[in-house]
Design a protein around this motif. Sequence first.
Motif, short mmCIF file in Angstrom:
data_model
loop_
_atom_site.label_atom_id
_atom_site.label_comp_id
_atom_site.label_asym_id
_atom_site.label_seq_id
_atom_site.Cartn_x
_atom_site.Cartn_y
_atom_site.Cartn_z
N GLN A 182 7.80 2.89 -0.30
CA GLN A 182 8.64 4.01 -0.70
C GLN A 182 10.02 3.49 -1.09
O GLN A 182 10.63 2.73 -0.36
CB GLN A 182 8.78 5.02 0.42
CG GLN A 182 9.61 6.22 0.04
CD GLN A 182 9.58 7.29 1.09
OE1 GLN A 182 8.50 7.71 1.50
NE2 GLN A 182 10.74 7.72 1.53
N ARG A 230 17.07 7.72 -9.23
CA ARG A 230 15.73 8.28 -9.12
C ARG A 230 15.41 9.10 -10.37
O ARG A 230 14.35 8.94 -10.98
CB ARG A 230 15.63 9.14 -7.86
CG ARG A 230 14.28 9.77 -7.63
CD ARG A 230 14.33 10.66 -6.36
NE ARG A 230 13.17 11.48 -6.29
CZ ARG A 230 12.95 12.58 -7.00
NH1 ARG A 230 13.85 13.02 -7.84
NH2 ARG A 230 11.84 13.26 -6.88
N TYR A 254 4.30 1.15 -5.56
CA TYR A 254 5.58 1.81 -5.25
C TYR A 254 5.50 3.30 -5.48
O TYR A 254 4.73 3.78 -6.30
CB TYR A 254 6.71 1.23 -6.13
CG TYR A 254 6.87 -0.23 -5.94
CD1 TYR A 254 7.60 -0.72 -4.86
CD2 TYR A 254 6.30 -1.15 -6.81
CE1 TYR A 254 7.75 -2.09 -4.65
CE2 TYR A 254 6.44 -2.51 -6.61
CZ TYR A 254 7.16 -2.98 -5.53
OH TYR A 254 7.30 -4.30 -5.33
N LEU A 303 8.46 6.76 -5.47
CA LEU A 303 9.83 7.22 -5.30
C LEU A 303 9.86 8.33 -4.27
O LEU A 303 8.95 9.13 -4.19
CB LEU A 303 10.39 7.72 -6.63
CG LEU A 303 10.66 6.68 -7.69
CD1 LEU A 303 11.14 7.35 -8.97
CD2 LEU A 303 11.67 5.67 -7.21
#
Length: 173
Positions: free
Chosen positions: A38, A46, A170, A172
Amino acid sequence: MKPTPILIAATGILVLGAVSVAAQQHEHAPMPTDDRQQLDFPEPMRKHMLMNMRSHFEALGDILAALGEGDGPKASRVARERLGLESPAAAACVKPAKRTGSEEDHMTHMASMMSQVMPEEMRAIGYAMHESASDFAAEAAKMQPGGDPKPALKALAKVTENCAACHSAYRLR
């Protein structure tokens, strides 16, 4: 044979019972875990990264549309301008130590900040995606009108493999 009210009611009860059992079993089923790393980027970063990923996805759609029309040069141009190593989208994936002064001047402030907080492995995958997009652009440029799209599609597959690798590793917050 005509269904009787008792047969209809019994069927309804059986269906409701089956739905109830299925719902209870689903409630107790373990939730799959998300083992991706995360990333807790500041909100402006972001949003910028999400905007970039949507733009990448749209570029892939435009590339596929061009290939579907048999227009390799158009697909090449889209890849080069929007996904390749020389595109503005690649700026955050280029290591700061590898940039020249003129390259730094062309980077956006946000891409510069992102390049400093992005995990090294993520940057490497991103760089590989942009590099494979440049390779695809070179291959698609060779495609003659109505020519065989297979070599270009094979090169494009490497672009999407890198996208999938990053999204598998990954997420976000």
